[in-house]
Design an enzyme around this catalytic site. Structure first.
Site, mmCIF file in Angstrom:
data_model
loop_
_atom_site.group_PDB
_atom_site.id
_atom_site.type_symbol
_atom_site.label_atom_id
_atom_site.label_comp_id
_atom_site.label_asym_id
_atom_site.label_seq_id
_atom_site.Cartn_x
_atom_site.Cartn_y
_atom_site.Cartn_z
ATOM 1 N N GLY A 4 -5.004 6.852 1.193
ATOM 2 C CA GLY A 4 -3.981 5.862 0.862
ATOM 3 C C GLY A 4 -4.765 4.563 0.247
ATOM 4 C CE LYS A 14 -7.586 2.664 9.261
ATOM 5 N NZ LYS A 14 -8.219 1.728 8.406
ATOM 6 C CD GLU A 64 -7.736 6.319 -7.809
ATOM 7 O OE1 GLU A 64 -7.409 5.788 -9.104
ATOM 8 O OE2 GLU A 64 -7.865 5.524 -6.877
ATOM 9 C CD GLU A 65 -8.259 6.830 -0.925
ATOM 10 O OE1 GLU A 65 -8.379 5.348 -0.916
ATOM 11 O OE2 GLU A 65 -7.838 7.306 0.232
ATOM 12 N NE ARG A 71 -3.908 -0.182 2.399
ATOM 13 C CZ ARG A 71 -3.633 1.104 3.018
ATOM 14 N NH1 ARG A 71 -2.986 1.820 3.871
ATOM 15 N NH2 ARG A 71 -4.619 2.288 2.939
ATOM 16 C CG HIS A 83 -2.678 -3.715 4.628
ATOM 17 N ND1 HIS A 83 -3.634 -2.748 5.233
ATOM 18 C CD2 HIS A 83 -3.430 -4.517 3.995
ATOM 19 C CE1 HIS A 83 -4.984 -3.054 4.375
ATOM 20 N NE2 HIS A 83 -4.813 -4.161 3.959
#
Length: 139
Positions: free
Chosen positions: A49, A129, A68-69, A19, A90
């Site tokens: 991400g 988080k 994109e995000e 990632r 990940h």
């Protein structure tokens, strides 16, 4: 735009999903961070991400995911490191990017209603988080 082929992602030699993510800052002072709302819960804020596509470099993936995000462009500054999340399998390349353009409309805003917002460093760290809090420790 993501396709079914792209969503497969890539994996390293240990079977961890590769990632890339960016801590987006407003300036070189790095005291304001851009977060985006989660697709699953609009009240939850996350660091932008996602997965690295086959044959894609981590830097390219980081910049693509931001557009994109979060609907932003900027100048990629440095890699903070590669962080492992053993629970989710990940390994994430984490970069710093200074934002120099915020689009008024972007892909995931239209598709999912995703939002973006600037926070001071301490507030941003407290909202994300625990896996994402580790990114802030590298600044």
């Amino acid at each position: 735009m993501k396709s079914a082929f792209n969503s497969a992602g890539t994996f390293d030699e240990d079977g961890f999903r590769r990632r890339a993510a960016c801590l987006c800052v407003r300036s070189d002072r790095e005291d304001e961070i851009l977060l985006i709302s989660s697709k699953r819960s609009f009240e939850r804020w996350i660091v932008p991400g996602g997965g690295i596509e086959p044959l894609e470099e981590p830097t390219t993936a980081a910049v693509r995911e931001l557009l994109e995000e979060a609907g932003v462009r900027g100048c990629l500054k440095r890699c903070l490191g590669v962080l492992e999340n053993s629970e989710r399998r990940h390994r994430t390349f984490v970069y710093v990017l200074v934002v120099n353009e915020e689009l008024s409309q972007w892909d995931e805003q239209a598709r999912y209603g995703r939002k973006r917002r600037w926070f001071n460093l301490d507030e941003a760290r407290s909202l994300v988080k625990p896996a994402h809090r580790a990114y802030f420790d590298l600044l």
